[in-house]
Design a protein around this motif. Structure first.
Motif, PDB file in Angstrom:
ATOM      1  N   GLN A  29      35.272  51.820  34.104  1.00  0.00           N
ATOM      2  CA  GLN A  29      36.271  52.852  34.371  1.00  0.00           C
ATOM      3  C   GLN A  29      36.287  53.227  35.832  1.00  0.00           C
ATOM      4  OE1 GLN A  29      35.362  56.002  31.734  1.00  0.00           O
ATOM      5  NE2 GLN A  29      36.014  54.885  29.860  1.00  0.00           N
ATOM      6  N   ALA A  30      35.137  53.360  36.404  1.00  0.00           N
ATOM      7  CA  ALA A  30      35.088  53.694  37.827  1.00  0.00           C
ATOM      8  C   ALA A  30      35.674  52.574  38.652  1.00  0.00           C
ATOM      9  CB  ALA A  30      33.628  53.974  38.242  1.00  0.00           C
ATOM     10  N   ALA A  31      35.398  51.329  38.258  1.00  0.00           N
ATOM     11  CA  ALA A  31      35.965  50.197  39.003  1.00  0.00           C
ATOM     12  C   ALA A  31      37.468  50.158  38.840  1.00  0.00           C
ATOM     13  CB  ALA A  31      35.330  48.892  38.514  1.00  0.00           C
ATOM     14  N   ALA A  32      37.953  50.435  37.601  1.00  0.00           N
ATOM     15  CA  ALA A  32      39.418  50.448  37.410  1.00  0.00           C
ATOM     16  C   ALA A  32      40.066  51.550  38.211  1.00  0.00           C
ATOM     17  CB  ALA A  32      39.726  50.622  35.920  1.00  0.00           C
ATOM     18  N   ALA A  33      39.423  52.718  38.226  1.00  0.00           N
ATOM     19  CA  ALA A  33      39.985  53.818  39.023  1.00  0.00           C
ATOM     20  C   ALA A  33      39.971  53.488  40.494  1.00  0.00           C
ATOM     21  CB  ALA A  33      39.195  55.108  38.753  1.00  0.00           C
ATOM     22  N   ALA A  34      38.920  52.826  40.922  1.00  0.00           N
ATOM     23  CA  ALA A  34      38.854  52.450  42.334  1.00  0.00           C
ATOM     24  C   ALA A  34      39.861  51.375  42.667  1.00  0.00           C
ATOM     25  CB  ALA A  34      37.429  51.967  42.664  1.00  0.00           C
ATOM     26  N   ALA A  35      40.186  50.488  41.672  1.00  0.00           N
ATOM     27  CA  ALA A  35      41.172  49.423  41.937  1.00  0.00           C
ATOM     28  C   ALA A  35      42.574  49.966  41.983  1.00  0.00           C
ATOM     29  CB  ALA A  35      41.058  48.340  40.875  1.00  0.00           C
ATOM     30  N   GLU A  36      42.827  51.055  41.229  1.00  0.00           N
ATOM     31  CA  GLU A  36      44.174  51.604  41.213  1.00  0.00           C
ATOM     32  C   GLU A  36      44.419  52.587  42.359  1.00  0.00           C
ATOM     33  OE1 GLU A  36      44.810  53.340  37.477  1.00  0.00           O
ATOM     34  OE2 GLU A  36      44.844  51.446  36.354  1.00  0.00           O
ATOM     35  N   GLU A 173      34.798  42.793  37.275  1.00  0.00           N
ATOM     36  CA  GLU A 173      35.698  43.494  36.367  1.00  0.00           C
ATOM     37  C   GLU A 173      37.149  43.193  36.730  1.00  0.00           C
ATOM     38  OE1 GLU A 173      34.774  45.029  33.789  1.00  0.00           O
ATOM     39  OE2 GLU A 173      32.618  44.860  34.182  1.00  0.00           O
ATOM     40  N   LEU A 174      38.039  43.233  35.709  1.00  0.00           N
ATOM     41  CA  LEU A 174      39.464  43.003  35.910  1.00  0.00           C
ATOM     42  C   LEU A 174      40.203  44.322  35.913  1.00  0.00           C
ATOM     43  CD1 LEU A 174      40.043  39.996  33.485  1.00  0.00           C
ATOM     44  CD2 LEU A 174      39.738  39.911  35.967  1.00  0.00           C
ATOM     45  N   SER A 175      41.247  44.330  36.685  1.00  0.00           N
ATOM     46  CA  SER A 175      42.096  45.519  36.712  1.00  0.00           C
ATOM     47  C   SER A 175      42.894  45.601  35.400  1.00  0.00           C
ATOM     48  CB  SER A 175      43.057  45.440  37.894  1.00  0.00           C
ATOM     49  OG  SER A 175      43.949  44.347  37.750  1.00  0.00           O
ATOM     50  N   PRO A 176      43.374  46.776  35.046  1.00  0.00           N
ATOM     51  CA  PRO A 176      44.175  46.889  33.811  1.00  0.00           C
ATOM     52  C   PRO A 176      45.405  45.974  33.801  1.00  0.00           C
ATOM     53  CG  PRO A 176      43.512  49.051  34.570  1.00  0.00           C
ATOM     54  CD  PRO A 176      43.120  48.096  35.654  1.00  0.00           C
ATOM     55  N   ARG A 179      44.078  42.555  33.136  1.00  0.00           N
ATOM     56  CA  ARG A 179      43.651  42.472  31.747  1.00  0.00           C
ATOM     57  C   ARG A 179      44.858  42.421  30.803  1.00  0.00           C
ATOM     58  NH1 ARG A 179      41.340  46.892  31.529  1.00  0.00           N
ATOM     59  NH2 ARG A 179      39.325  46.233  32.375  1.00  0.00           N
ATOM     60  N   ARG A 180      45.882  43.224  31.086  1.00  0.00           N
ATOM     61  CA  ARG A 180      47.080  43.208  30.258  1.00  0.00           C
ATOM     62  C   ARG A 180      47.781  41.858  30.343  1.00  0.00           C
ATOM     63  NH1 ARG A 180      51.544  47.345  31.996  1.00  0.00           N
ATOM     64  NH2 ARG A 180      51.503  45.917  33.771  1.00  0.00           N
ATOM     65  N   ASN A 181      47.888  41.310  31.542  1.00  0.00           N
ATOM     66  CA  ASN A 181      48.514  39.990  31.685  1.00  0.00           C
ATOM     67  C   ASN A 181      47.743  38.919  30.912  1.00  0.00           C
ATOM     68  OD1 ASN A 181      50.514  41.063  33.307  1.00  0.00           O
ATOM     69  ND2 ASN A 181      49.406  40.620  35.212  1.00  0.00           N
ATOM     70  N   ARG A 182      46.380  39.032  31.004  1.00  0.00           N
ATOM     71  CA  ARG A 182      45.574  38.053  30.280  1.00  0.00           C
ATOM     72  C   ARG A 182      45.765  38.190  28.769  1.00  0.00           C
ATOM     73  NH1 ARG A 182      39.369  37.236  31.823  1.00  0.00           N
ATOM     74  NH2 ARG A 182      40.454  36.300  33.624  1.00  0.00           N
ATOM     75  N   GLU A 183      45.790  39.414  28.284  1.00  0.00           N
ATOM     76  CA  GLU A 183      46.009  39.617  26.852  1.00  0.00           C
ATOM     77  C   GLU A 183      47.386  39.127  26.422  1.00  0.00           C
ATOM     78  OE1 GLU A 183      45.378  43.691  26.196  1.00  0.00           O
ATOM     79  OE2 GLU A 183      43.184  43.610  26.383  1.00  0.00           O
ATOM     80  N   ILE A 184      48.396  39.389  27.256  1.00  0.00           N
ATOM     81  CA  ILE A 184      49.744  38.912  26.930  1.00  0.00           C
ATOM     82  C   ILE A 184      49.770  37.387  26.883  1.00  0.00           C
ATOM     83  CG2 ILE A 184      52.111  38.762  27.807  1.00  0.00           C
ATOM     84  CD1 ILE A 184      51.797  41.623  28.811  1.00  0.00           C
ATOM     85  N   GLN A 185      49.097  36.752  27.842  1.00  0.00           N
ATOM     86  CA  GLN A 185      49.046  35.288  27.836  1.00  0.00           C
ATOM     87  C   GLN A 185      48.327  34.759  26.598  1.00  0.00           C
ATOM     88  OE1 GLN A 185      47.298  34.109  31.538  1.00  0.00           O
ATOM     89  NE2 GLN A 185      49.059  34.761  32.785  1.00  0.00           N
TER      90      GLN A 185
END
Length: 559
Positions: A29-36, A173-176, A179-185
């Protein structure tokens, strides 16, 4: 294609990692927040140097636990760490943490991280996730300033997390978004994989239930089936010309006048009786039991009448066209000469049937008319004989003439008698009549009275008794009237016989062959391509119906 959300406020569900393992979910979560957050502008109010130092120390302590092993934290620091750890275990989403950071910035709270902003707001009694507090953060965008203008001092910017320690290594870690693109694929690949599997199963079912039977049928029609030669012919059932009036006269000579006869002939040719007669005279069963015929069209040795009739119905096709009144017949056989012979035999059977259709009716009508005529002739002859007997019985050919003659004589003598009486009266009127003349007149009167009395006696004798002329005359008159009646009846019987003969001639049916059967040089059946396409359509329809039925039953059972 993925469309990015455009809503200014939205809610994100908790991730499974944060809900199940709080310690493991904190770092992502901290990494995602830092990436956004790198795309957001830096906050206007810089954190205090002490806070930066504490954050750096905390980062150093988390990066190197061995170097912190000898340090002793105060109770306040331990309580702060405990609160932050509890907040981390709550599994807050990145959006909630950003909202808390923005609300802490609004209340001028120097928070070094998002979790500390949540803790500081709760210490002041502010719920950062309350809907009313969240709506206060939504401020209209300043559109009066041109693009690229630096923000004014003191303006509220989006909060930024102060990094505890700068790391230069790439994050695992992957950004959301990634991660969403990977899940969609992955979903797309799974959908494509399922689609390919379903298409493969569908192709296999079609190949097994449709293509293979179609190929088998095509192989039979092209390679195995024995060629059949057809012989076509056409004939008409006509009626003799009639001069009758009314509706019968209007329909005579048209196809409507012989439609029933044509249908009767068609039914006879398609009956088992015609098949048996054709087998007796032309060997129908023997022709279709030959060994060189294919197994489907070949009859077994010594077949039954029902099996032979099924083959007969399949190879003999007869149709009646009511608009033209033509009966069309097509006979198929393995040999063209045999087909033509079968067709000629059937036409001869039809001709005999047409000739016998009205023969019984015409014979009955003529026999009835002839019987009536013979009866009339016999009765007339009997009347004539009775009249002759009556005439011979009285020895008088004309009793009425005899009576009339007597009456005429009596009338004549009575006139003469009256004249003599007048003459005598004239003589007696004289004072001195001549006796000679008076005597002569009286003698004449006596003679005339005697003659009249004699004639009256004859009249009385002729009118009295059974053999009197009056009785004989009456019997002769009755015999003559009976003879006249018999003459009329005989004349009517003769006219009826003539009318019946004409009507019987009008009821005559005869068959005219419009197209003679001719042996064909090329086989007409089987029609290879048409039959193969028809087999494909039939198997496809069966498969479609079965699939639809199975789908409906599956849906009903599952529901």
């Amino acid at each position: 294609m993925t469309t990015k959300p455009r809503a200014k406020k939205f809610r994100i569900r908790r991730s499974p990692a944060a809900a199940g393992d709080p310690a493991a979910g904190t770092a992502p979560q901290a990494a995602a927040a830092a990436a956004e957050r790198p795309a957001e502008p830096q906050q206007s109010a810089r954190p205090q140097p002490q806070a930066q130092a504490a954050a750096a120390a905390a980062a150093d302590g988390s990066a190197n636990p061995a170097s912190m092993s000898g340090m002793v934290s105060s109770a306040r620091e331990n309580r702060m760490e405990t609160d932050i750890e509890a907040i981390r275990q709550e599994g807050l989403t990145g959006r909630q943490l950003r909202l808390a950071r923005r609300m802490a910035q609004k209340h001028n709270l120097a928070a070094t991280s998002d979790f500390e902003a949540v803790r500081m707001l709760r210490e002041r009694g502010i719920d950062p996730f309350k809907r009313a507090n969240m709506l206060e953060l939504v401020v209209p965008q300043n559109k009066t300033q041109p693009a690229g203008t630096p923000p004014a001092p003191g303006s509220v910017q989006l909060p930024q997390t102060v990094p505890a320690a700068k790391t230069t290594l790439p994050s695992t870690e992957l950004s959301p978004a990634e991660r969403r693109n990977r899940e969609i694929q992955e979903i797309q690949r799974d959908i494509a994989r399922r689609r390919r599997r379903k298409l493969s199963l569908l192709a296999a079912r079609l190949a097994f239930f449709v293509l293979l039977p179609t190929l088998a049928a095509g192989y039979y029609f092209y390679s195995v089936a024995t060629p059949m030669y057809s012989s076509k012919s056409e004939f008409l059932v006509l009626k003799a010309d009639s001069a009758a009036g009314g509706v019968g006269g209007l329909l005579s000579g048209t196809q409507f006048a012989t439609s029933q006869d044509s249908i009767a002939v068609q039914s006879y040719l398609m009956s088992k009786e015609a098949m048996l007669r054709l087998d007796d005279e032309a060997g129908f069963k023997a022709h279709f039991t030959q060994e060189w015929l294919d197994p489907i069209q070949r009859l077994e040795t010594d077949p039954t009448n029902e099996e032979a009739y099924a083959t007969y119905s399949r190879n003999v096709k007869i149709g009646y066209d009511p608009t033209e009144g033509v009966v069309r017949m097509e006979v198929s056989a393995a040999d063209p000469e045999a087909a033509a012979e079968f067709s000629r035999k059937l036409i001869s059977y039809a001709q005999e049937k047409v000739n016998n259709l009205s023969q019984q009716k015409r014979a009955d009508q003529m026999s009835e008319a002839a019987t009536a005529l013979s009866d009339a002739e016999a009765e007339r002859r009997a009347a004539q004989e009775r009249l002759v007997v009556l005439q011979q019985q009285g020895s008088v050919l004309d009793p009425e003439g005899v009576v009339a003659s007597l009456r005429q004589q009596i009338s004549t003598f009575e006139i003469q008698l009256e004249e003599k009486r007048l003459e005598l009266a004239a003589l007696l009127d004289n004072a001195r009549p001549n006796r000679a003349k008076v005597s002569g007149a009286e003698a004449d009167i006596k003679r005339l009275e005697a003659v009249i009395a004699s004639l009256n006696g004859r009249m009385v004798d002729a009118s009295a008794g059974e053999n009197s002329l009056a009785n004989l005359r009456i019997q002769i008159q009755m015999a003559q009237a009976d003879l006249a009646t018999r003459d009329l009846m005989l004349q009517s019987a003769l006219q009826q016989v003539e009318t019946t003969r004409l009507e019987a001639n009008r009821q005559v049916r005869y068959l005219t062959t419009a197209v003679e059967p001719v042996p064909s040089e090329e086989p007409s059946y089987p029609r290879k391509f048409e039959n193969t396409v028809l087999a494909f359509l039939i198997f496809s329809g069966i498969y479609l119906m079965c699939s639809l039925t199975a789908s409906i039953l599956r849906e009903q059972v599952s529901s």
